[in-house]
Scaffold this active site. Structure first.
Site, PDB file in Angstrom:
ATOM      1  CG  HIS A 196      -1.798   1.245   1.251  1.00  0.00           C
ATOM      2  ND1 HIS A 196      -1.681   2.349   1.535  1.00  0.00           N
ATOM      3  CD2 HIS A 196      -3.350   1.058   0.853  1.00  0.00           C
ATOM      4  CE1 HIS A 196      -2.728   3.037   1.349  1.00  0.00           C
ATOM      5  NE2 HIS A 196      -3.840   2.245   0.934  1.00  0.00           N
ATOM      6  CD  GLU A 214      -5.689   0.790  -3.121  1.00  0.00           C
ATOM      7  OE1 GLU A 214      -6.995   0.817  -2.714  1.00  0.00           O
ATOM      8  OE2 GLU A 214      -4.911   1.174  -2.203  1.00  0.00           O
TER       9      GLU A 214
HETATM   10  C1  PEP Z   1      -6.879   2.721   0.584  1.00  0.00           C
HETATM   11  O1  PEP Z   1      -6.168   3.577   1.156  1.00  0.00           O
HETATM   12  O2  PEP Z   1      -6.330   1.685   0.237  1.00  0.00           O
HETATM   13  C2  PEP Z   1      -8.140   3.398   0.062  1.00  0.00           C
HETATM   14  C3  PEP Z   1      -8.616   2.751  -0.925  1.00  0.00           C
HETATM   15  O3  PEP Z   1      -8.698   4.653   0.763  1.00  0.00           O
HETATM   16  P1  PEP Z   1      -9.940   5.336   0.671  1.00  0.00           P
HETATM   17  O4  PEP Z   1     -11.133   4.671  -0.093  1.00  0.00           O
HETATM   18  O5  PEP Z   1     -10.211   6.102   1.793  1.00  0.00           O
HETATM   19  O6  PEP Z   1      -9.179   6.508  -0.524  1.00  0.00           O
END
Ligand code: PEP
Length: 265
Positions: A94, A166
């Site tokens: 992450h 992400e």
């Molecule tokens: C994450 O940190 O993996 C994430 C998806 O956070 P958020 O949905 O809060 O942006």
């Protein structure tokens, strides 16, 4: 089947974790038809696993674990330990771990291979920072992270990996919601294969970063998206269940969630 999952990050006491599970069990019918997962903090993995009846099909995972089998790594837990606590999945790479704890692509690769060796499903997180996107470098960046993240894994084991795209600029309180068109080229790359000349099989490709109840459907519509990985918007059990309902609806549409036996890269 569509995947809908959440990481609780560093939130929830044991009491709060148990209350979430009770809320989920009370709405158990909604969970059928999607591949749902929750990633509690380490302190709550065992409690969540023990409280979830086995016939409520929710996967429990960890947000991180060390690659070493054991030893003098104060403050860390091994893959085997999180598996022992009840995890069957582990989040790896992450951006908060890369940024705050200095995790490198090689650390990520070690963890991916240790996770598979321990029988866990690695959830490999990749995504470009804002400055890379600003110069149009996202495809190359993400392809590089995937290639390096899988570099210590035997090709025959790649089908056990779930990849989450992400983008760093979309994650968390400071993140901004993506437009579907902004993520589409990356999702297309990940679902079609980002290593030229090589065919890589992974279990699924998810999108994560500022997903919420309003945008979930349109993000799931992005071709190549097998599911959503959600932070803040899924921390209330009612909202998690609503996201599951949206995922279940999207899973009915033609061509969605087909990659149960591995995505072709
Ligand atoms: C994450 O940190 O993996 C994430 C998806 O956070 P958020 O949905 O809060 O942006």
């Amino acid at each position: 089947m569509i995947w809908i999952g959440t990481s609780w990050k560093m939130t929830k006491t044991l009491a709060e974790a148990r209350a979430f599970v009770d809320g989920l069990v009370a709405r158990r019918n909604a969970v059928d038809g999607v591949r749902a997962f929750v990633l509690p903090p380490h302190t709550a993995i065992a409690a969540v696993r023990e409280r979830l009846p086995a016939d409520v099909g929710v996967i429990v995972g960890a947000q991180n674990a060390h690659w070493a089998a054991g030893g003098a790594y104060t403050g860390e837990v091994s893959m085997r330990m999180v598996a022992d606590a009840g995890a069957t999945m582990v989040e790896i790479g992450h951006s908060e771990r890369r940024d705050h704890f200095g995790e490198t692509d090689d650390d990520v690769a070690r963890k991916v291979s240790a996770a598979v060796a321990a029988g866990l499903t690695p959830l490999l997180c990749v995504g470009e920072p804002e400055e890379v996107r600003a110069v149009g470098g996202e495809l190359e960046w993400v392809a590089g992270q995937v290639r390096l993240g899988l570099s210590r894994l035997a090709p025959r084991d790649r089908h056990r990996v779930v990849v989450a795209y992400e983008p760093v600029w979309a994650i968390g309180d400071a993140g901004r919601e993506p437009r579907p068109g902004e993520i589409a080229p990356v999702m297309a790359l990940l679902s079609a294969g980002c290593v030229p000349g090589e065919r890589i099989e992974v279990a699924a490709v998810l999108y994560g970063g500022s997903v919420n109840l309003r945008n979930a459907e349109s993000l799931l519509d992005v071709p190549g998206t097998d599911g959503l990985f959600v932070g803040r918007a899924a921390w209330r059990v009612e909202d998690f269940v609503e996201l599951i309902r949206i995922g279940s609806g999207a899973g009915q549409s033609e061509g969605k969630g087909r990659r149960d036996v591995g995505a072709a890269w």
